[in-house]
Write an enzyme that holds these catalytic residues in place. Structure first.
Site, PDB file in Angstrom:
ATOM      1  N   LYS A 170      -1.954   6.436  -4.476  1.00 28.97           N
ATOM      2  CA  LYS A 170      -3.026   6.958  -4.027  1.00 28.97           C
ATOM      3  C   LYS A 170      -2.671   8.797  -5.102  1.00 28.97           C
ATOM      4  O   LYS A 170      -1.960   9.034  -4.762  1.00 28.97           O
ATOM      5  CB  LYS A 170      -3.600   7.106  -2.828  1.00 28.97           C
ATOM      6  CG  LYS A 170      -3.114   6.461  -1.898  1.00 28.97           C
ATOM      7  CD  LYS A 170      -3.562   5.558  -0.469  1.00 28.97           C
ATOM      8  CE  LYS A 170      -3.694   4.968   0.196  1.00 28.97           C
ATOM      9  NZ  LYS A 170      -2.431   4.396   0.584  1.00 28.97           N
ATOM     10  N   HIS A 183      -6.937   9.914  -2.090  1.00 28.03           N
ATOM     11  CA  HIS A 183      -6.522   9.626  -0.839  1.00 28.03           C
ATOM     12  C   HIS A 183      -7.118  10.305  -0.005  1.00 28.03           C
ATOM     13  O   HIS A 183      -7.060   9.970   0.507  1.00 28.03           O
ATOM     14  CB  HIS A 183      -5.146  10.821  -0.910  1.00 28.03           C
ATOM     15  CG  HIS A 183      -4.120  10.305  -0.162  1.00 28.03           C
ATOM     16  ND1 HIS A 183      -2.369   9.785   0.015  1.00 28.03           N
ATOM     17  CD2 HIS A 183      -4.086   9.428   1.274  1.00 28.03           C
ATOM     18  CE1 HIS A 183      -2.244   9.732   1.194  1.00 28.03           C
ATOM     19  NE2 HIS A 183      -3.213   9.384   1.788  1.00 28.03           N
ATOM     20  N   ASP A 238       1.151  -1.022  -0.214  1.00 30.66           N
ATOM     21  CA  ASP A 238      -0.046   0.209  -0.163  1.00 30.66           C
ATOM     22  C   ASP A 238       0.679   0.914   0.311  1.00 30.66           C
ATOM     23  O   ASP A 238       1.813   1.451   0.849  1.00 30.66           O
ATOM     24  CB  ASP A 238      -0.457  -0.087   1.669  1.00 30.66           C
ATOM     25  CG  ASP A 238      -2.184   1.050   0.762  1.00 30.66           C
ATOM     26  OD1 ASP A 238      -3.030   1.254   0.754  1.00 30.66           O
ATOM     27  OD2 ASP A 238      -1.792   1.687   1.824  1.00 30.66           O
TER      28      ASP A 238
HETATM   29  P1  NAP Z   1       0.415   1.105  12.087  1.00 29.60           P
HETATM   30  O1  NAP Z   1       0.318   0.001  10.994  1.00 29.60           O
HETATM   31  O2  NAP Z   1      -0.832   0.901  12.761  1.00 29.60           O
HETATM   32  O3  NAP Z   1       1.054   0.968  12.220  1.00 29.60           O
HETATM   33  C1  NAP Z   1       2.269   1.387  12.911  1.00 29.60           C
HETATM   34  C2  NAP Z   1       3.364   1.197  13.812  1.00 29.60           C
HETATM   35  O4  NAP Z   1       3.289   0.044  14.450  1.00 29.60           O
HETATM   36  C3  NAP Z   1       5.317   1.647  13.734  1.00 29.60           C
HETATM   37  O5  NAP Z   1       5.293   1.948  14.248  1.00 29.60           O
HETATM   38  C4  NAP Z   1       5.673   0.035  13.673  1.00 29.60           C
HETATM   39  O6  NAP Z   1       6.608   0.101  14.209  1.00 29.60           O
HETATM   40  C5  NAP Z   1       4.621  -0.696  14.499  1.00 29.60           C
HETATM   41  N1  NAP Z   1       4.253  -2.177  14.534  1.00 29.60           N
HETATM   42  C6  NAP Z   1       3.826  -2.611  13.826  1.00 29.60           C
HETATM   43  N2  NAP Z   1       3.752  -4.058  14.082  1.00 29.60           N
HETATM   44  C7  NAP Z   1       3.890  -4.174  14.970  1.00 29.60           C
HETATM   45  C8  NAP Z   1       4.276  -5.372  15.753  1.00 29.60           C
HETATM   46  N3  NAP Z   1       3.994  -6.778  15.458  1.00 29.60           N
HETATM   47  N4  NAP Z   1       3.882  -5.041  17.523  1.00 29.60           N
HETATM   48  C9  NAP Z   1       4.465  -3.618  17.859  1.00 29.60           C
HETATM   49  N5  NAP Z   1       4.093  -2.871  17.270  1.00 29.60           N
HETATM   50  C10 NAP Z   1       4.372  -2.849  15.735  1.00 29.60           C
HETATM   51  O7  NAP Z   1       0.252   2.293  11.375  1.00 29.60           O
HETATM   52  P2  NAP Z   1       0.513   3.168  10.250  1.00 29.60           P
HETATM   53  O8  NAP Z   1       1.284   3.284   9.360  1.00 29.60           O
HETATM   54  O9  NAP Z   1      -0.922   4.589  10.607  1.00 29.60           O
HETATM   55  O10 NAP Z   1      -0.984   2.242   8.870  1.00 29.60           O
HETATM   56  C11 NAP Z   1      -0.496   1.454   8.404  1.00 29.60           C
HETATM   57  C12 NAP Z   1      -0.909   1.618   7.028  1.00 29.60           C
HETATM   58  O11 NAP Z   1      -2.102   1.846   6.608  1.00 29.60           O
HETATM   59  C13 NAP Z   1       0.758   3.020   6.271  1.00 29.60           C
HETATM   60  O12 NAP Z   1       1.378   2.481   6.211  1.00 29.60           O
HETATM   61  C14 NAP Z   1      -0.670   2.984   4.984  1.00 29.60           C
HETATM   62  O13 NAP Z   1      -0.446   2.644   3.887  1.00 29.60           O
HETATM   63  C15 NAP Z   1      -2.074   2.655   5.250  1.00 29.60           C
HETATM   64  N6  NAP Z   1      -2.224   4.386   6.275  1.00 29.60           N
HETATM   65  C16 NAP Z   1      -3.226   4.964   5.085  1.00 29.60           C
HETATM   66  C17 NAP Z   1      -3.454   6.238   5.610  1.00 29.60           C
HETATM   67  C18 NAP Z   1      -4.982   6.946   4.018  1.00 29.60           C
HETATM   68  O14 NAP Z   1      -4.840   8.322   4.633  1.00 29.60           O
HETATM   69  N7  NAP Z   1      -5.191   6.328   3.443  1.00 29.60           N
HETATM   70  C19 NAP Z   1      -2.931   6.734   6.395  1.00 29.60           C
HETATM   71  C20 NAP Z   1      -2.830   6.366   7.066  1.00 29.60           C
HETATM   72  C21 NAP Z   1      -2.118   4.792   7.135  1.00 29.60           C
HETATM   73  P3  NAP Z   1       8.606  -0.777  13.131  1.00 29.60           P
HETATM   74  O15 NAP Z   1       7.659  -0.322  11.669  1.00 29.60           O
HETATM   75  O16 NAP Z   1       8.882  -0.291  14.120  1.00 29.60           O
HETATM   76  O17 NAP Z   1       8.106  -2.293  13.661  1.00 29.60           O
END
Ligand code: NAP
Length: 272
Positions: A76, A109, A46
């Site tokens: 996006k 987006h 993604d």
């Molecule tokens: P998330 O996946 O909810 O959390 C990521 C965080 O959790 C990072 O700090 C990561 O650390 C940690 N983490 C990952 N796996 C873990 C585990 N098994 N145990 C403990 N901690 C863990 O956050 P996000 O990046 O906000 O959301 C995920 C994806 O959704 C984004 O990357 C993006 O692709 C998408 N997104 C889209 C939008 C939009 O507007 N469309 C907005 C936000 C997000 P490390 O990386 O240091 O391991």
């Protein structure tokens, strides 16, 4: 391990888990995470124009040896590119960076007022021309989706929104189910901002799984696509290892009471 595919309203399918790539801008970190993900079994990635890693994703998949048709690539259109001319132009640039001639899923987006309509009409044209197998939206509320009925020839295949055990959005989930729009749960780990809930920890202990795996499995049980981000290979593997167990009714009832309306990303709620 077989990753389930989910059927979309345009007859395409989408792997139920994808690797989130927001905030992965460092090339060495990207390569470590991407290689770890391919090894762990991820085929769905993604990205977004604003993440500034489309080119890294292009390099990464080309170097991986995985065939293009075995991958599911999302990007996006960023809000600065919503004009009728700018959207297709920016999309061509994205394809160049991704080293492909189509994406599996192309999203708007964010539902920027007025401009979102122009952007959607551009996405419909891109899809008709074969540039995107599926098209969808992100951060749309029910109001933004309802408005689309007035101008869209194609309704979105997905709505990618913030959704996790602490932000359950039941009305939006119900609406999307009724309208055959698949929810992609972004920030499914609540951006790691709430990793200390005792109910989730207790369910994790009960199943011999981790806290993160319970958060992700809850999304899977409801038929969402789940998009955890990590750049840590051990966590990347942990996050996909969620297809060998099930939450029971008692777990689901306990989790239902944990909703805190916790938003960790941007909110579209007040966008007219
Ligand atoms: P998330 O996946 O909810 O959390 C990521 C965080 O959790 C990072 O700090 C990561 O650390 C940690 N983490 C990952 N796996 C873990 C585990 N098994 N145990 C403990 N901690 C863990 O956050 P996000 O990046 O906000 O959301 C995920 C994806 O959704 C984004 O990357 C993006 O692709 C998408 N997104 C889209 C939008 C939009 O507007 N469309 C907005 C936000 C997000 P490390 O990386 O240091 O391991």
């Amino acid at each position: 391990m077989k990753i389930p595919d989910i059927q979309l309203n345009d007859k395409s399918t989408i792997p139920q888990i994808g690797l989130g790539l927001w905030q992965v801008k460092d090339n060495a970190q990207f390569v470590t995470g991407f290689e770890g993900a391919i090894k762990a079994g991820y085929r769905h990635f993604d990205s977004a124009q604003i993440y500034q890693n489309e080119a890294m994703l292009g390099e990464g998949w080309q170097a991986s040896g995985v065939k293009r048709d075995e991958l599911f690539l999302t990007t996006k259109i960023w809000i600065d590119n919503f004009g009728r001319k700018q959207a297709p132009k920016s999309f061509e640039e994205s394809l160049g960076k991704l080293q492909t001639d189509y994406v599996d899923l192309l999203l708007i987006h964010f539902p920027v007022t007025i401009l979102r309509k122009k952007a959607w009409l551009a996405l419909e044209e891109i899809q008709a021309a074969g540039g995107a197998k599926s098209i969808g939206v992100s951060n749309y509320t029910i109001r933004h989706l309802e408005e689309m009925k007035k101008y869209a020839k194609v309704m979105p295949a997905v709505n990618q929104v913030e959704l996790h055990v602490f932000l359950q959005q039941p009305e939006l989930v119900k609406y999307c189910r009724e309208h055959d729009i698949v929810i992609e749960a972004y920030s499914p780990l609540a951006h790691a901002k709430a990793m200390d809930n005792t109910a989730i920890a207790g369910i994790a202990d009960k199943h011999g799984k981790t806290y993160a795996q319970i958060m992700l499995r809850w999304c899977v049980e409801q038929g969402f696509v789940v998009l955890p981000k990590s750049v840590t290979p051990s966590r990347i593997k942990e996050n996909i290892d969620i297809f060998d167990f099930q939450l029971d009714d008692e777990d689901m009832q306990a989790i239902a009471t944990q909703d805190q309306n916790l938003r960790t990303a941007w909110s579209p709620v007040h966008v007219p």
